[in-house]
Each structure stands twice: as structure tokens, then as C-alpha cells.
Design an enzyme around this catalytic site. Structure first.
Site, PDB file in Angstrom:
ATOM      1  N   LYS A 194     115.410  35.738  50.690  1.00 57.31           N
ATOM      2  CA  LYS A 194     113.982  35.880  50.404  1.00 57.31           C
ATOM      3  C   LYS A 194     113.673  35.633  48.929  1.00 57.31           C
ATOM      4  O   LYS A 194     112.548  35.284  48.579  1.00 57.31           O
ATOM      5  CB  LYS A 194     113.508  37.283  50.808  1.00 57.31           C
ATOM      6  CG  LYS A 194     113.670  37.566  52.296  1.00 57.31           C
ATOM      7  CD  LYS A 194     113.384  39.014  52.638  1.00 57.31           C
ATOM      8  CE  LYS A 194     113.613  39.296  54.122  1.00 57.31           C
ATOM      9  NZ  LYS A 194     113.404  40.723  54.461  1.00 57.31           N
ATOM     10  N   LEU A 195     114.674  35.831  48.077  1.00 57.29           N
ATOM     11  CA  LEU A 195     114.587  35.509  46.653  1.00 57.29           C
ATOM     12  C   LEU A 195     115.648  34.470  46.321  1.00 57.29           C
ATOM     13  O   LEU A 195     116.741  34.486  46.894  1.00 57.29           O
ATOM     14  CB  LEU A 195     114.819  36.747  45.778  1.00 57.29           C
ATOM     15  CG  LEU A 195     113.604  37.583  45.364  1.00 57.29           C
ATOM     16  CD1 LEU A 195     112.991  38.259  46.587  1.00 57.29           C
ATOM     17  CD2 LEU A 195     114.019  38.636  44.339  1.00 57.29           C
TER      18      LEU A 195
END
Length: 351
Positions: free
Chosen positions: A320-321
Site C-alpha cells: 500500500k506504500l
């Protein structure tokens, strides 16, 4: 004996003072300073002083640095807003960020949109008490129940404002959507913003038209993935029982992921946890890239394994990052940290 003497001499020659520094791979010479406060300093000055300190102060300083970077024109900012942020007085901060072009996508709760609309059409939240003198907390809440007052920690909201909100939805919002049949949740929030702005101006309401109105007027989409879990959602369901109006819970997924997919750089500013946080972060699971910047303001601990307190570093393991993303989590009351972080970042960018 001579070998032993030579060894001792070498150790004594470590530096000019005879002190030998050990090799430390993980240590750098970066001593803690002592934050200084003085009359007349700005919020930006205070945030800079936080950078001299440790623990939460250092994290908040880093949050200002990252927020300044994510508010750049070339970064698409997804702003996640959970918790009782509107009734506790954070409404204008978010509305101003939208109006001034710092937020590209807002993901929030139906509760925040409910309270936002109540203020837009003339209602108010009031300072209250957790307990009253000579009463237990339960006795105090029983009295509030009898008096028709809802309590959010130390904030009061008279229940008649919910009746006004219901009338607002049935007269100003739902009829337009009923003609369209099944609509997305984002379409509901858009129409709510239009109605809030229109009624606010028409009735000359003293309070600002608020978050949904600002989003509508600036073409910023609002996604509310758990709208059913709110008075707004409850009223939408009740209206759907006697009309052709209904909501498509999956309809928002395509436009939201499209925004993420086409973003050159993306940032997540996460206030609180819950559904808005996950909905914001999971968007990157179906995009070729992930968030380049992320700031989280929360009070939930990570040790429970729950999403609300999970670190943004943990989100990196999910993709997600980005691996090299700049991110920080600040563990403190968001009604304290949100104004500080936003004010300091805006001071740097606008002064």
C-alpha cells in the site's frame, strides 16, 4: 611483556584525548536538543522546535515535513477522516484544505457528513460535560436522554437537529436522486454537498457551509464506504423503502481506483482509523504504484493487531506504500495534532 605493552599503547592512541570510539553501524551523532518556546512564536516555529526533541514531538515534526511535501501541486492527496472530527470542531480545517486545493479525494464516515450537514443548515454542537456534579456518568447520561441531548464525550448535540437533518434530506437531497434511481454513494455525497451549500446561502446560515459543500464546489469527490453506519445511511435506507432511490455500494470502486491509477505521485493523510483508513490504503492494491507519502494521526495502539492502530510501515508490507515512501504515525489525540500539523505545513508553503 613487550607485546602486551605495545597493545596497551595502541589502545591509548585512539584519539587525541586517549579515547577510543567504538564502531557503531546504527548510530550517528545527532544529539537531542531541547525545545525552546517563547512569546510570539508561530506554529511553524513550534513545529521546528519539536524537531529538536524526541518521542512524539519528533514524530509530529516529521509529520509536518511529510505533509509539506505531500501538499505539493504534483501529488494527488487522499484524505481519510474518521472519528468524531466534525462535532469536535475540526470541520473548518478540512473544508479549508479542500477549498485551497490541498485535498484531491476525501474518504470519510457517514457520521462526519451527518454532523457537517447539521451545521451547514443551522444546527450547532455545544460544549458539554462527561459527568455532571453530584452524578455518576450513567446518571448524567440518563438525564441527557430525558432532556433529548446526545453526548459525544464532552460535546452535546440536541436531538431536534436530527429531525431537521431528516427534513433536509427528504426535501433537498433525496428527490433529485430518486429521479436517477440507483446511484453511487459518491453521487449521494455530491448531492448532499450541493444541497448544504444552497440551503446555507438561501437561509443565510451564520455557520460555514462546510466540508461536503466545499467538496461539491471544488469538484473533490467524497467517498463514504460505510455510509450505512450513520444517520445519513439510516435515512437513505428509510427513504429507499418507499421510493425508487437506492445506493450501489460497488459503484465508487472504479472512479476511485482510476484516480489512484493515474496519479503520478500519491499521498495518504489518515486521521483516525476504521473503514476510511482501510478504504484509502487498499486503493493502491489494484494500482501499479503505491503511496509515496503518508501521515497517520491516531490514538489506537498497534499491539492489538487492529487496522486503526497499525503503523504505516506495516502497510508497506501489503504494497500500500512504496518501499521508499516517506511516512510517519503520530500517536496522540487528533483534535490536538491535526491543527498543529496542518497549520505548520501551510505556514511553510504559504509564507
Amino acid at each position: 611483556m613487550s607485546d602486551e605493552h605495545d597493545h596497551d599503547s595502541d589502545a591509548a592512541d585512539g584519539d587525541a584525548d586517549g579515547h577510543h570510539e567504538p564502531e557503531r553501524e546504527t548510530f550517528s551523532h545527532d544529539p537531542i536538543g531541547h525545545a525552546e518556546v517563547r512569546a510570539g512564536m508561530t506554529v511553524g516555529d513550534l513545529a521546528d522546535e519539536y524537531g529538536n526533541a524526541g518521542v512524539g514531538a519528533a514524530n509530529l515534526h516529521e509529520a509536518v515535513d511529510i505533509t509539506e511535501a505531500m501538499f505539493d501541486d504534483d501529488v494527488t492527496v487522499f484524505f481519510s477522516l474518521a472519528g468524531a472530527m466534525v462535532p469536535t470542531g475540526m470541520r473548518a480545517i478540512v473544508a479549508d484544505l479542500i477549498r485551497d486545493g490541498y485535498i484531491d479525494v476525501l474518504v470519510t464516515t457517514g457520521a462526519n457528513l451527518t454532523h457537517d450537514a447539521i451545521e451547514a443548515i443551522g444546527g450547532k454542537h455545544h460544549h458539554g460535560e462527561v459527568t455532571a456534579e453530584d452524578k455518576t456518568e450513567r446518571e448524567h447520561d440518563e438525564q441527557l436522554r430525558d432532556e433529548g441531548v446526545d453526548r459525544i464525550y464532552n460535546v452535546y448535540l440536541p436531538q431536534e437537529f436530527f429531525a431537521t437533518f431528516e427534513s433536509h434530506l427528504r426535501e433537498e437531497v433525496f428527490p433529485t436522486l430518486e429521479a436517477e434511481g440507483v446511484v453511487s454513494i459518491q453521487r449521494l455525497t455530491e448531492e448532499l454537498g450541493r444541497a448544504n451549500a444552497e440551503v446555507n446561502e438561501r437561509d443565510d446560515v451564520h455557520e460555514d457551509p462546510g466540508i461536503a459543500a466545499a467538496a461539491y464546489e471544488n469538484d473533490v469527490p467524497i467517498y463514504c464506504p460505510a455510509v450505512q453506519d450513520s444517520v445519513l445511511g439510516l435515512q437513505a435506507w428509510m427513504y429507499s423503502q418507499t421510493s425508487d432511490f437506492s445506493l450501489d455500494a460497488l459503484a465508487d470502486m472504479t472512479p476511485l481506483t482510476d484516480i489512484a491509477y493515474h496519479a503520478d505521485e500519491a499521498a495518504a493523510f489518515v486521521v483516525g482509523g476504521g473503514v476510511p483508513k482501510n478504504f484509502t490504503l487498499q486503493t493502491m492494491l489494484v494500482s501499479p504504484d503505491a503511496y509515496d507519502y503518508a501521515v497517520q494521526l491516531t490514538m489506537d495502539p498497534q499491539q492489538t493487531g487492529g487496522l486503526s492502530g497499525a503503523t504505516l510501515d506495516e502497510a508497506r508490507s501489503w504494497g500500500k506504500l512504496e518501499k521508499d515512501a516517506e511516512n510517519v504515525s503520530v500517536y496522540a489525540d487528533a483534535t490536538i495534532t491535526l491543527p498543529l500539523v496542518v497549520a505548520a505545513a501551510r505556514e511553510r508553503l504559504e509564507n
